[in-house]
Every structure is written in C-alpha cells, then in structure tokens.
Design a protein around this motif. Sequence first.
Motif, PDB file in Angstrom:
ATOM      1  N   ARG A 285       0.786  -1.395  -0.207  1.00 29.43           N
ATOM      2  CA  ARG A 285       0.562   0.190   0.295  1.00 29.43           C
ATOM      3  C   ARG A 285       0.708   1.259  -0.363  1.00 29.43           C
ATOM      4  O   ARG A 285       0.195   2.146  -0.239  1.00 29.43           O
ATOM      5  N   TYR A 286       1.918   1.487   0.570  1.00 29.56           N
ATOM      6  CA  TYR A 286       2.929   2.091   1.084  1.00 29.56           C
ATOM      7  C   TYR A 286       3.919   2.209   0.245  1.00 29.56           C
ATOM      8  O   TYR A 286       4.700   1.116   0.694  1.00 29.56           O
ATOM      9  N   ARG A 287       5.250   3.294  -0.062  1.00 29.97           N
ATOM     10  CA  ARG A 287       6.499   2.646   0.048  1.00 29.97           C
ATOM     11  C   ARG A 287       6.943   3.301   1.052  1.00 29.97           C
ATOM     12  O   ARG A 287       7.060   4.634   2.160  1.00 29.97           O
ATOM     13  N   ILE A 288       7.865   2.335   1.121  1.00 29.84           N
ATOM     14  CA  ILE A 288       8.099   2.441   2.966  1.00 29.84           C
ATOM     15  C   ILE A 288      10.141   1.511   3.053  1.00 29.84           C
ATOM     16  O   ILE A 288      10.728   1.338   1.524  1.00 29.84           O
ATOM     17  N   SER A 289      10.306   2.751   4.195  1.00 30.72           N
ATOM     18  CA  SER A 289      11.693   2.802   3.442  1.00 30.72           C
ATOM     19  C   SER A 289      11.936   2.671   5.217  1.00 30.72           C
ATOM     20  O   SER A 289      11.387   4.087   6.562  1.00 30.72           O
ATOM     21  N   ASP A 290      13.388   1.582   5.368  1.00 33.80           N
ATOM     22  CA  ASP A 290      13.629   1.246   7.074  1.00 33.80           C
ATOM     23  C   ASP A 290      15.229   2.686   7.891  1.00 33.80           C
ATOM     24  O   ASP A 290      16.275   2.409   6.652  1.00 33.80           O
ATOM     25  N   LEU A 291      14.816   2.964   8.310  1.00 36.62           N
ATOM     26  CA  LEU A 291      15.313   4.817   8.764  1.00 36.62           C
ATOM     27  C   LEU A 291      16.482   4.165   9.606  1.00 36.62           C
ATOM     28  O   LEU A 291      17.601   5.064  10.248  1.00 36.62           O
ATOM     29  N   SER A 292      16.439   3.070  10.385  1.00 36.38           N
ATOM     30  CA  SER A 292      16.512   2.685  12.170  1.00 36.38           C
ATOM     31  C   SER A 292      18.085   2.642  12.311  1.00 36.38           C
ATOM     32  O   SER A 292      18.857   3.674  13.139  1.00 36.38           O
ATOM     33  N   HIS A 293      19.064   2.582  10.946  1.00 39.76           N
ATOM     34  CA  HIS A 293      20.085   2.307  10.798  1.00 39.76           C
ATOM     35  C   HIS A 293      20.417   3.800  10.830  1.00 39.76           C
ATOM     36  O   HIS A 293      22.071   4.823  11.586  1.00 39.76           O
ATOM     37  N   GLN A 294      19.994   5.321  10.754  1.00 40.33           N
ATOM     38  CA  GLN A 294      20.257   6.326  10.462  1.00 40.33           C
ATOM     39  C   GLN A 294      19.385   7.341  12.035  1.00 40.33           C
ATOM     40  O   GLN A 294      20.578   7.900  12.661  1.00 40.33           O
ATOM     41  N   SER A 295      18.624   6.212  12.137  1.00 46.86           N
ATOM     42  CA  SER A 295      17.787   7.391  13.035  1.00 46.86           C
ATOM     43  C   SER A 295      17.992   7.116  14.699  1.00 46.86           C
ATOM     44  O   SER A 295      17.553   7.996  15.718  1.00 46.86           O
ATOM     45  N   VAL A 296      18.826   5.856  15.341  1.00 52.34           N
ATOM     46  CA  VAL A 296      19.570   5.853  16.538  1.00 52.34           C
ATOM     47  C   VAL A 296      21.000   6.805  16.545  1.00 52.34           C
ATOM     48  O   VAL A 296      22.378   6.820  15.788  1.00 52.34           O
ATOM     49  N   PRO A 297      20.794   7.212  17.729  1.00 53.76           N
ATOM     50  CA  PRO A 297      21.802   8.227  17.359  1.00 53.76           C
ATOM     51  C   PRO A 297      23.193   7.876  17.803  1.00 53.76           C
ATOM     52  O   PRO A 297      23.517   6.930  18.797  1.00 53.76           O
ATOM     53  N   GLU A 298      24.003   8.585  17.646  1.00 52.80           N
ATOM     54  CA  GLU A 298      25.923   8.470  17.400  1.00 52.80           C
ATOM     55  C   GLU A 298      26.053   8.380  18.807  1.00 52.80           C
ATOM     56  O   GLU A 298      26.970   7.099  19.395  1.00 52.80           O
ATOM     57  N   ASP A 299      25.312   8.393  20.435  1.00 55.41           N
ATOM     58  CA  ASP A 299      25.495   8.219  21.776  1.00 55.41           C
ATOM     59  C   ASP A 299      24.867   7.268  22.340  1.00 55.41           C
ATOM     60  O   ASP A 299      25.246   6.699  23.425  1.00 55.41           O
ATOM     61  N   PHE A 300      24.723   6.622  21.226  1.00 52.50           N
ATOM     62  CA  PHE A 300      23.878   4.987  21.663  1.00 52.50           C
ATOM     63  C   PHE A 300      23.939   3.549  21.486  1.00 52.50           C
ATOM     64  O   PHE A 300      24.422   3.645  20.104  1.00 52.50           O
ATOM     65  N   ARG A 301      25.180   2.809  22.335  1.00 50.01           N
ATOM     66  CA  ARG A 301      26.185   1.815  21.857  1.00 50.01           C
ATOM     67  C   ARG A 301      24.843   0.614  21.082  1.00 50.01           C
ATOM     68  O   ARG A 301      25.066   0.050  20.012  1.00 50.01           O
ATOM     69  N   ASN A 302      23.594   0.737  21.921  1.00 53.82           N
ATOM     70  CA  ASN A 302      22.542   0.017  21.912  1.00 53.82           C
ATOM     71  C   ASN A 302      21.843   0.622  19.983  1.00 53.82           C
ATOM     72  O   ASN A 302      21.193   1.184  20.259  1.00 53.82           O
ATOM     73  N   ARG A 303      21.975  -0.089  18.885  1.00 50.67           N
ATOM     74  CA  ARG A 303      21.902  -0.293  18.003  1.00 50.67           C
ATOM     75  C   ARG A 303      20.003  -0.100  17.566  1.00 50.67           C
ATOM     76  O   ARG A 303      19.981   0.279  17.030  1.00 50.67           O
ATOM     77  N   LYS A 304      19.443  -1.158  18.474  1.00 51.36           N
ATOM     78  CA  LYS A 304      18.434  -1.478  18.296  1.00 51.36           C
ATOM     79  C   LYS A 304      17.286  -0.750  19.390  1.00 51.36           C
ATOM     80  O   LYS A 304      16.146  -1.399  19.844  1.00 51.36           O
ATOM     81  N   ILE A 305      17.772   0.248  20.253  1.00 49.77           N
ATOM     82  CA  ILE A 305      16.415   0.585  20.441  1.00 49.77           C
ATOM     83  C   ILE A 305      15.408   1.227  20.331  1.00 49.77           C
ATOM     84  O   ILE A 305      14.310   0.816  21.307  1.00 49.77           O
ATOM     85  N   HIS A 306      15.439   1.172  18.964  1.00 49.31           N
ATOM     86  CA  HIS A 306      14.054   1.935  18.573  1.00 49.31           C
ATOM     87  C   HIS A 306      14.116   1.531  17.070  1.00 49.31           C
ATOM     88  O   HIS A 306      15.199   0.784  16.231  1.00 49.31           O
ATOM     89  N   ARG A 307      12.697   1.615  16.654  1.00 50.31           N
ATOM     90  CA  ARG A 307      13.210   1.077  14.939  1.00 50.31           C
ATOM     91  C   ARG A 307      12.275   1.980  14.103  1.00 50.31           C
ATOM     92  O   ARG A 307      11.532   2.899  15.220  1.00 50.31           O
ATOM     93  N   CYS A 308      12.610   2.759  13.037  1.00 50.20           N
ATOM     94  CA  CYS A 308      12.259   3.708  12.621  1.00 50.20           C
ATOM     95  C   CYS A 308      11.796   3.416  10.988  1.00 50.20           C
ATOM     96  O   CYS A 308      12.491   3.423  10.200  1.00 50.20           O
ATOM     97  N   TRP A 309      10.520   3.855  10.779  1.00 48.01           N
ATOM     98  CA  TRP A 309      10.609   3.998   9.209  1.00 48.01           C
ATOM     99  C   TRP A 309       9.871   4.808   8.251  1.00 48.01           C
ATOM    100  O   TRP A 309       9.384   6.095   9.197  1.00 48.01           O
ATOM    101  N   ARG A 310      10.210   5.464   7.325  1.00 46.51           N
ATOM    102  CA  ARG A 310       9.495   6.717   7.088  1.00 46.51           C
ATOM    103  C   ARG A 310       8.174   5.652   5.274  1.00 46.51           C
ATOM    104  O   ARG A 310       8.652   4.991   4.995  1.00 46.51           O
ATOM    105  N   PHE A 311       7.071   6.324   5.867  1.00 45.26           N
ATOM    106  CA  PHE A 311       5.433   6.109   5.232  1.00 45.26           C
ATOM    107  C   PHE A 311       5.174   7.152   4.153  1.00 45.26           C
ATOM    108  O   PHE A 311       5.624   8.292   4.393  1.00 45.26           O
ATOM    109  N   GLN A 312       5.660   6.665   2.667  1.00 46.90           N
ATOM    110  CA  GLN A 312       4.702   7.425   1.659  1.00 46.90           C
ATOM    111  C   GLN A 312       3.911   6.939   1.180  1.00 46.90           C
ATOM    112  O   GLN A 312       3.813   5.579   1.276  1.00 46.90           O
ATOM    113  N   ALA A 313       3.465   8.375   0.430  1.00 48.14           N
ATOM    114  CA  ALA A 313       2.211   7.211  -1.027  1.00 48.14           C
ATOM    115  C   ALA A 313       2.834   6.512  -1.858  1.00 48.14           C
ATOM    116  O   ALA A 313       3.543   6.678  -2.142  1.00 48.14           O
ATOM    117  N   ALA A 314       2.480   5.291  -2.100  1.00 53.09           N
ATOM    118  CA  ALA A 314       2.520   4.168  -3.388  1.00 53.09           C
ATOM    119  C   ALA A 314       2.607   5.511  -4.486  1.00 53.09           C
ATOM    120  O   ALA A 314       1.440   6.097  -4.904  1.00 53.09           O
TER     121      ALA A 314
END
Length: 314
Positions: A285-314
């Motif tokens: 239904r949508y264009r989805i980009s997984d931004l998790s590797h960009q969204s976790v800041p440099e000061d967090f060693r735990n790179r899996k503290i959250h997941r983040c996606w960008r959704f746009q109309a297909a």
Amino acid sequence: MTDIEAFANRLGKNARHLIKWARRNQIEAWRLYDRDIPQFPFAVDVYGERIHLQEYDTGWKLPPADYRRWLDDVIDAVAFVSGFDREAVFLKQRARQKGTQQYQKTGSDGEDFTVAENGRRFWVNLGKYLDTGLFLDHRNTRARVGAEAEGKRFLNLFAYTGSFTVYAATGGAVSSESVDLSNTYLEWAQRNFALNGIDAERHRTVRADVFQYLRDAQTQNKRFDLIVLDPPSFSNSKKMAGVLDVQRDHTALIDGAMSLLDAGGTLYFSNNLHSFRLDDALAARYRISDLSHQSVPEDFRNRKIHRCWRFQAA
C-alpha cells in the motif's frame, strides 16, 4: 559483580569523545554510557550539569549490604568521571515496563530545568517520573522532522511532551496538532512551546485517544503534510477505550494516519518494542524506507533501541 575500575575506565573513554561531540553539536542531553559492560547494566545520561543514572533489572542477587556498596561505588565513579557532585546523580532502578509505567510518578517531586538540543530548549525533570520528558534516542528523527517541516501542516500522534512538535514548529511548520491522552504531558508540551516562542494558536494540543482522533479527523477531512506516529509498546490506560498493543495495532494506526496525509506527504513511524515486526502487507500500500540505522544517535551503543520507518503514498 565485578571491579569498579573497568566501569570507570569505560566512562572516561566515552567521555573523552562524547563531551567534544556534544559541545560541537550544541547538545546538552546525551548518553554517556549505554550498558557497555554486561556486569554494569546501567544507562548514564548527561542532562546539562546533572546525571540520569538508570539501573536495569538483570535478576542478579547480592546480599543487601554488598549491593549497596557496589551501587555506591558506581555512583562515585559516575560523579568522579563527570565532575559533578553525588547530589547531581539521580538514580532510577528500572524493571521491565508494561502499560503506562514509563509515565508514572516515582514519588519524588524532582526539579524542572531546561536543556538545549540543536538550538531548541526543553523542560526536563530527572526525579518525578520514570522518564525525563525528553527521549534522547529520537534526537536524529526530531532533527529530520525540523529540517522537513517548513510550510507544512504537522501532526504529532502520542505526542508526550511535544518535542517533535517543537522541532516542526521552529522548523517552519505553518500549523500543528499534538495528540495525547495525558493532560500532564500536554501541559508539559505547552510549556515547551512557550519556551521556544511557538504560537499556541497555530500549534494546538489535543487531548484524545489516538484511535478516536484518527476516526474523527477523517470524518472532519483534516489533512497534514508531515506526521509522526510514535506509540508506546503497550498501554492499558484507564483513559483509553481499549488496550494498545503496538504489534497488534500498528497496521490500523498507520492506515489511519496515512488516510490524513496529503499528496506528497510523509509519515514517520517509530517504536521501541524489541521484538516488533512490521506487517508485510503494508508494503503493498505504501512506499516504506527503514531508517533505523540512521535514526539511532551516535551516543547510543544499543543500535536496536528503536526502529523507525518513513511511509509515503505508493
């Protein structure tokens, strides 16, 4: 437990790099230590001239006197490396959270004070609630929203204390709505708006159940250009009509938010559930980009503290 020297050395090593990084980026609230050493299960966050020290429950057991000595050594090491007094170190011991625990009071009043982040300021409190009023792991996504907000109508769902809206409004959003069920946190958001000179007429707070808000907004033909959807993993708040489970309910939430998005608009969806899996059907239904590797800041060693996606109309 183990010798405190390894913990102190890691704190010092992190500090040498991160203090310069934080100053260079005008960030006053950042993570100094992120459970780097398994034997020291702490998160150490700097907030201006104070420390938010969180101990995570591992199930380990020590005799009470030994545990108290170990904890005192940890606090001493944090105070020594940071250069702050022990009284500036606020300790919280966190069990696994369920429901709305992260928003509950601790029994302490704490003290409200402000910290700077990328030219914005936010009210925080290290003592009163389990969380502080500013989720540090979403700093990169806040900056992304601020950079994309100019001229746009912004919607902040599960707004908490309104930090995403502060970025959107100061980034040039023409209007916004920040939706949350908690009067306490919406009032906190309003204080953050005032702190940053944001026009309360154009940037409104809305107390509502997000599910009901989405239904009402669709009926009212509301439209937005930029939306942030950052639900808790689980909530059984008495103010809600039902129970929120982000794994079960995320498809309905995303579809509801996307129905309010104007042509060319963007939805950012994020959550902190470690076991979360995005519904595969959404990709049709949508264009989805997984931004998790960009969204976790440099000061967090735990790179899996959250997941983040960008959704746009297909």
